[in-house]
Design a protein around this motif. Structure first.
Motif, short mmCIF file in Angstrom:
data_model
loop_
_atom_site.label_atom_id
_atom_site.label_comp_id
_atom_site.label_asym_id
_atom_site.label_seq_id
_atom_site.Cartn_x
_atom_site.Cartn_y
_atom_site.Cartn_z
N PHE A 93 -31.80 0.25 -41.95
CA PHE A 93 -31.57 1.69 -41.95
C PHE A 93 -32.60 2.31 -41.00
CE2 PHE A 93 -30.44 -0.29 -45.88
CZ PHE A 93 -29.23 0.28 -46.24
N THR A 94 -32.13 2.82 -39.86
CA THR A 94 -33.03 3.31 -38.81
C THR A 94 -32.74 4.77 -38.52
OG1 THR A 94 -32.93 1.09 -37.85
CG2 THR A 94 -33.86 2.85 -36.48
N PRO A 95 -33.76 5.64 -38.63
CA PRO A 95 -33.54 7.03 -38.23
C PRO A 95 -33.15 7.08 -36.74
CG PRO A 95 -35.66 6.78 -39.34
CD PRO A 95 -35.13 5.40 -39.08
N GLU A 96 -32.14 7.89 -36.45
CA GLU A 96 -31.67 8.04 -35.07
C GLU A 96 -31.23 9.48 -34.88
OE1 GLU A 96 -27.88 6.37 -32.75
OE2 GLU A 96 -29.30 4.78 -33.31
N GLY A 97 -31.93 10.23 -34.07
CA GLY A 97 -31.62 11.65 -33.90
C GLY A 97 -31.72 12.36 -35.23
N THR A 98 -30.65 13.04 -35.63
CA THR A 98 -30.64 13.74 -36.92
C THR A 98 -29.96 12.92 -38.01
OG1 THR A 98 -28.59 14.87 -36.32
CG2 THR A 98 -30.66 16.02 -35.83
N GLY A 99 -29.64 11.67 -37.71
CA GLY A 99 -28.93 10.84 -38.69
C GLY A 99 -29.56 9.47 -38.85
N THR A 100 -28.71 8.50 -39.16
CA THR A 100 -29.16 7.15 -39.48
C THR A 100 -28.26 6.12 -38.79
OG1 THR A 100 -29.86 7.89 -41.66
CG2 THR A 100 -29.57 5.52 -41.39
N ARG A 101 -28.86 5.08 -38.26
CA ARG A 101 -28.11 3.94 -37.77
C ARG A 101 -28.21 2.85 -38.85
NH1 ARG A 101 -24.60 2.64 -34.27
NH2 ARG A 101 -25.40 4.36 -33.01
N LEU A 102 -27.07 2.44 -39.40
CA LEU A 102 -27.01 1.34 -40.36
C LEU A 102 -26.50 0.12 -39.61
CD1 LEU A 102 -27.03 -0.13 -43.07
CD2 LEU A 102 -24.84 0.97 -43.59
N THR A 103 -27.30 -0.94 -39.62
CA THR A 103 -26.91 -2.19 -38.98
C THR A 103 -26.90 -3.27 -40.06
OG1 THR A 103 -27.95 -1.51 -36.92
CG2 THR A 103 -27.48 -3.87 -37.18
N MET A 104 -25.79 -3.98 -40.14
CA MET A 104 -25.69 -5.07 -41.10
C MET A 104 -25.45 -6.37 -40.34
SD MET A 104 -22.06 -3.92 -42.88
CE MET A 104 -21.52 -5.48 -43.55
N GLN A 105 -26.25 -7.39 -40.70
CA GLN A 105 -26.14 -8.69 -40.05
C GLN A 105 -26.02 -9.75 -41.13
OE1 GLN A 105 -28.87 -9.40 -36.69
NE2 GLN A 105 -29.76 -7.43 -37.25
N GLY A 106 -25.01 -10.59 -41.01
CA GLY A 106 -24.79 -11.63 -42.00
C GLY A 106 -24.94 -13.01 -41.41
N GLU A 107 -25.42 -13.91 -42.23
CA GLU A 107 -25.52 -15.30 -41.80
C GLU A 107 -25.01 -16.20 -42.91
OE1 GLU A 107 -28.59 -18.60 -40.03
OE2 GLU A 107 -29.34 -16.63 -40.51
N PRO A 108 -23.80 -16.73 -42.75
CA PRO A 108 -23.28 -17.68 -43.73
C PRO A 108 -24.11 -18.96 -43.71
CG PRO A 108 -21.55 -16.91 -42.25
CD PRO A 108 -22.85 -16.46 -41.69
N ARG A 109 -23.93 -19.77 -44.73
CA ARG A 109 -24.62 -21.05 -44.82
C ARG A 109 -23.60 -22.19 -44.77
NH1 ARG A 109 -26.83 -18.23 -49.13
NH2 ARG A 109 -25.64 -19.50 -50.56
N GLY A 110 -24.11 -23.37 -44.62
CA GLY A 110 -23.26 -24.56 -44.70
C GLY A 110 -22.21 -24.61 -43.59
N LEU A 111 -21.08 -25.17 -43.91
CA LEU A 111 -19.97 -25.32 -42.98
C LEU A 111 -19.57 -23.99 -42.34
CD1 LEU A 111 -17.52 -27.03 -41.91
CD2 LEU A 111 -16.31 -26.29 -43.96
#
Length: 151
Positions: A93-111
């Protein structure tokens, strides 16, 4: 390779973060009801917040458990799942201007993290993740209600 999505929301970072801290809220934005939450437990600090989920995949019922393993107020939530496909997700959750940038990063496991398989997972799950983020944007930008009353 990571699955990654990002969106700008015209709302204060505290509002976006507080909404995401209760797992029931992001799940309420899903485009369908393929995944049902069960046994949600929310901790005061956020670390240790837990939710179980039940879904049907390939004709079988799959139960998982996910826990918030790291929480930095108004900055970061990291969750880890018992399911390899879900793996671990990092929400920034990053403040950006007058709002927020939400960045989601996923990393599966295994196969699931093999390049070809991961590409297929992204192809199937990517649009779903983007729909959730778009609905989050709509919800938080079109309301003057406190977060506690949303979803």
């Amino acid at each position: 390779m990571w699955l990654r999505h990002s969106i700008y929301i015209e709302a204060p970072v505290e509002t976006v973060f507080d909404f995401w801290m209760d797992p029931r809220r992001p799940f309420s934005l899903a485009p369908d009801d393929r995944v049902q939450l069960v046994d949600v437990k929310i901790t005061e600090s956020g670390v240790g917040t837990y939710y179980g989920s039940v879904m049907t995949m390939f004709g079988r019922t799959v139960e998982t458990g996910t826990v918030y393993s790291e929480v930095v107020p108004n900055e970061l939530i990291v969750d880890k799942s018992s399911m390899d496909l879900h793996g671990s997700w990092r929400y920034e959750f990053t403040p950006e201007g007058t709002g927020t940038r939400l960045t989601m990063q996923g990393e599966p496991r295994g196969l699931w993290r093999l390049p070809g398989v991961l590409w297929l997972v992204g192809l199937v799950m990517g649009p779903r993740h983007e729909q959730v983020l778009e609905r989050l944007k709509e919800t938080l930008e079109q309301t003057d209600q406190p977060v506690a009353s949303l979803a």
